[in-house]
Write a protein that holds these residues in place. Sequence first.
Motif, PDB file in Angstrom:
ATOM      1  N   TYR A 151       0.897  -1.337  -0.086  1.00  0.00           N
ATOM      2  CA  TYR A 151       0.169   0.044   0.103  1.00  0.00           C
ATOM      3  C   TYR A 151       0.853   1.436  -0.036  1.00  0.00           C
ATOM      4  N   TYR A 152       1.714   1.331   0.870  1.00  0.00           N
ATOM      5  CA  TYR A 152       2.508   2.555   1.067  1.00  0.00           C
ATOM      6  C   TYR A 152       3.855   2.690   0.069  1.00  0.00           C
ATOM      7  N   PHE A 153       4.379   1.643  -0.343  1.00  0.00           N
ATOM      8  CA  PHE A 153       5.503   1.799  -1.323  1.00  0.00           C
ATOM      9  C   PHE A 153       4.853   1.899  -2.607  1.00  0.00           C
ATOM     10  N   TYR A 154       3.608   1.854  -2.820  1.00  0.00           N
ATOM     11  CA  TYR A 154       2.970   2.200  -4.150  1.00  0.00           C
ATOM     12  C   TYR A 154       2.072   3.523  -3.883  1.00  0.00           C
ATOM     13  N   GLN A 155       2.558   4.125  -2.811  1.00  0.00           N
ATOM     14  CA  GLN A 155       2.092   5.650  -2.625  1.00  0.00           C
ATOM     15  C   GLN A 155       3.238   6.574  -2.329  1.00  0.00           C
ATOM     16  N   CYS A 156       4.205   6.121  -3.089  1.00  0.00           N
ATOM     17  CA  CYS A 156       5.661   7.040  -3.077  1.00  0.00           C
ATOM     18  C   CYS A 156       5.860   6.988  -4.620  1.00  0.00           C
ATOM     19  N   THR A 157       6.229   8.150  -5.258  1.00  0.00           N
ATOM     20  CA  THR A 157       6.542   8.297  -6.571  1.00  0.00           C
ATOM     21  C   THR A 157       7.794   8.241  -6.736  1.00  0.00           C
ATOM     22  N   GLU A 158       8.788   7.888  -5.616  1.00  0.00           N
ATOM     23  CA  GLU A 158      10.272   7.859  -5.773  1.00  0.00           C
ATOM     24  C   GLU A 158      10.752   9.152  -6.245  1.00  0.00           C
ATOM     25  N   CYS A 159      10.264  10.428  -5.865  1.00  0.00           N
ATOM     26  CA  CYS A 159      10.606  11.424  -6.329  1.00  0.00           C
ATOM     27  C   CYS A 159      11.690  12.311  -5.572  1.00  0.00           C
ATOM     28  N   ARG A 160      12.022  11.953  -4.480  1.00  0.00           N
ATOM     29  CA  ARG A 160      13.242  12.204  -3.785  1.00  0.00           C
ATOM     30  C   ARG A 160      13.073  13.725  -3.177  1.00  0.00           C
ATOM     31  N   ARG A 161      11.932  14.031  -3.091  1.00  0.00           N
ATOM     32  CA  ARG A 161      11.731  15.615  -2.373  1.00  0.00           C
ATOM     33  C   ARG A 161      12.204  15.605  -1.109  1.00  0.00           C
ATOM     34  N   CYS A 162      12.060  14.432  -0.430  1.00  0.00           N
ATOM     35  CA  CYS A 162      12.111  14.317   0.976  1.00  0.00           C
ATOM     36  C   CYS A 162      13.660  14.333   1.308  1.00  0.00           C
ATOM     37  N   SER A 163      14.389  13.731   0.290  1.00  0.00           N
ATOM     38  CA  SER A 163      15.895  13.646   0.692  1.00  0.00           C
ATOM     39  C   SER A 163      16.512  14.910   0.482  1.00  0.00           C
ATOM     40  N   VAL A 164      15.882  16.042  -0.095  1.00  0.00           N
ATOM     41  CA  VAL A 164      16.558  17.062  -0.161  1.00  0.00           C
ATOM     42  C   VAL A 164      16.424  17.780   1.203  1.00  0.00           C
ATOM     43  N   PHE A 165      15.679  17.488   2.046  1.00  0.00           N
ATOM     44  CA  PHE A 165      15.704  18.357   3.356  1.00  0.00           C
ATOM     45  C   PHE A 165      16.246  17.379   4.440  1.00  0.00           C
ATOM     46  N   CYS A 166      16.646  16.075   4.101  1.00  0.00           N
ATOM     47  CA  CYS A 166      17.010  15.194   5.214  1.00  0.00           C
ATOM     48  C   CYS A 166      18.516  15.580   5.514  1.00  0.00           C
ATOM     49  N   PRO A 167      19.037  16.064   6.823  1.00  0.00           N
ATOM     50  CA  PRO A 167      20.386  16.368   7.149  1.00  0.00           C
ATOM     51  C   PRO A 167      21.312  15.185   6.668  1.00  0.00           C
ATOM     52  N   TYR A 168      20.716  14.063   6.734  1.00  0.00           N
ATOM     53  CA  TYR A 168      21.710  12.808   6.578  1.00  0.00           C
ATOM     54  C   TYR A 168      21.702  12.582   5.153  1.00  0.00           C
ATOM     55  N   GLY A 169      20.836  13.006   4.248  1.00  0.00           N
ATOM     56  CA  GLY A 169      20.739  12.668   2.773  1.00  0.00           C
ATOM     57  C   GLY A 169      20.001  11.415   2.670  1.00  0.00           C
ATOM     58  N   ILE A 170      19.247  10.883   3.503  1.00  0.00           N
ATOM     59  CA  ILE A 170      18.612   9.686   3.252  1.00  0.00           C
ATOM     60  C   ILE A 170      17.685   9.778   2.239  1.00  0.00           C
ATOM     61  N   ASP A 171      17.636   9.022   1.343  1.00  0.00           N
ATOM     62  CA  ASP A 171      16.846   8.837  -0.003  1.00  0.00           C
ATOM     63  C   ASP A 171      15.763   7.867   0.269  1.00  0.00           C
ATOM     64  N   THR A 172      14.566   8.195   0.665  1.00  0.00           N
ATOM     65  CA  THR A 172      13.454   7.454   0.920  1.00  0.00           C
ATOM     66  C   THR A 172      13.097   6.809  -0.236  1.00  0.00           C
ATOM     67  N   ALA A 173      13.391   7.298  -1.622  1.00  0.00           N
ATOM     68  CA  ALA A 173      12.830   6.627  -2.818  1.00  0.00           C
ATOM     69  C   ALA A 173      13.594   5.414  -2.747  1.00  0.00           C
ATOM     70  N   GLU A 174      15.094   5.290  -2.362  1.00  0.00           N
ATOM     71  CA  GLU A 174      15.493   4.278  -2.439  1.00  0.00           C
ATOM     72  C   GLU A 174      15.078   2.952  -1.802  1.00  0.00           C
TER      73      GLU A 174
END
Length: 540
Positions: A151-174
């Motif tokens: 359900y939730y991994f197909y509600q992520c467009t792997e767009c990487r917007r979140c990673s821009v704001f993560c101080p550790y550079g965690i890429d949720t798309a990955e």
Amino acid sequence: MQEELVHIEPKLPTGDWRDPRVELRKGAICYGAAPKNVSYLGLPNPRAWQPLDSDWKLPPDWKRIILDGMKERLGKYRSFRLFMDICVRCGACADKCHFYLGSADPKNMPVVRAELMRSIYRRYFTLSGRIFGKLAGGRDLTEDVIKEWFYYFYQCTECRRCSVFCPYGIDTAEITMMGRELLNLIGCNTNWVLEPAANCFRTGNHLGIQPHGFKDSIDFAAEEASEITGLDIKVPINRKGAEVLFVMPSADYFGTPHYYTLLGYLMLFREIGLDYTVSAYASEGGNFGLFSSHELMKRLNAKIYDEARRLGVKWILGGECGHMWRVLHQYMDTMNGPADFLDVPVSPVTGTVFANARSTKMVHICEFTADLIHHGKLRLDPRRNDHWNATYHDSCNPARAMGLLEEPRYILKNVCNHFHEMPENTIREQTFCCGSGAGLGTDENLEMRLRGGFPRANAVKYVKEKHGVNLLTCICAIDKATLPTLMEYWVPGVEVAGVHELLGNALVMTGEKERLTDLRGETFVTTAQFASSACEGGHA
Ligand code: SF4
Ligand code: SF4
């Protein structure tokens, strides 16, 4: 319906967030993959199933398969292990995801989306989790967890917007990619991803258009470009020995408004006398492997390079596509590169060496065109786009994955007189996704797409109201396919176009006949007419 969608209230989780039960419902999920497509790609567990079925017909040893798969990937991908270990739960990413903003579902916060996977990692792959279980932030792997992942991994467009704001550079798309890859191992995949991928191997492109159909479409576009310009425009197909192989997303030759972008490319290539060919085998730039597994991504990407080798071209030029460029820029070199059998791309018109493509040997059409304009090699009449008041949507993959921010804007500012940027925190690296990328651009999950696209649409509404914007330009085939629906729903009166459509309108070609209409067949209006219609609050 619209009132219901804008009524977005933050929902606090009831009970423990680790409770994996989710309400799978129509409008928010994609259909399961048809067995014929799973079989065609040689993927495991082909069967008839749907996410709304209570029995997902998982293989008997599904748990072992997932844990073995996770172990293998933790060993293979350093980024995966790192992203599992280093999140400090600071929450900087929490409100940056368009799906969270549009749905207010806490599990759509990037940090929580990642925790859905991390909790399993802790439970089975860390000492504290093995000993203390829940107390150490772990949870058991159950069928409900699998359903929640789906359900939730197909509600992520792997767009990487979140990673821009993560101080550790965690890429949720990955992490999403890893989640989807693990789900693949037990046959939990979606038809909207696997059917285009299967078609790419079967006939060369997403829609399954066969080579003769591809030729017909291309010939039709060439004829239309000839009619518009009064010039003889031909498009070589599968021509051995051409200097350049041009690869575009298949939507360019079967979808609208993509098709007008294709007309723009053809006119440009004719004007500069480019020695090029298109290919019926590499007739798809898009790579749905990115939304499924690294293995599939690699196999699809290899097709382009195999064809470049077979045709004996010197380098590759790529059209307006999103994920083609993400794959190219971030993964190609490791998967299939370096492409040493090709030359470092050099513009035959300006002599510019595209050193950034030294290894991949593939240049983005916007880089190529911006360079031509910069060197004064194109005659442009921006008044031919005076009926458009444009803004630019940074498509996630070219913008965030490859940093292509200036070139499309440079082209737009040279080919149209009326251009306005959307608010700063919604463009460039911080661009909001269309809400339908990564294989979500289908009909059965339309409600979730409209929710996910809401922040993008909201920014368009702002410039429409402030500046009278009536055109949303972009350089991604998925955007061109899905933004029109989004605009129709949230911001009626705004159309969608590719950058090279506007280039094609403005391009003054040597020997062309007088042009009375744009590439859509609409009559050109003058600046004065445009100004008067804008004053009246309307647009041509
Ligand atoms: S911003 Fe980074 S570190 Fe902070 S919660 Fe999000 S993923 Fe974790
Ligand atoms: S990658 Fe995009 S869609 Fe996925 S969690 Fe991050 S912001 Fe949301």
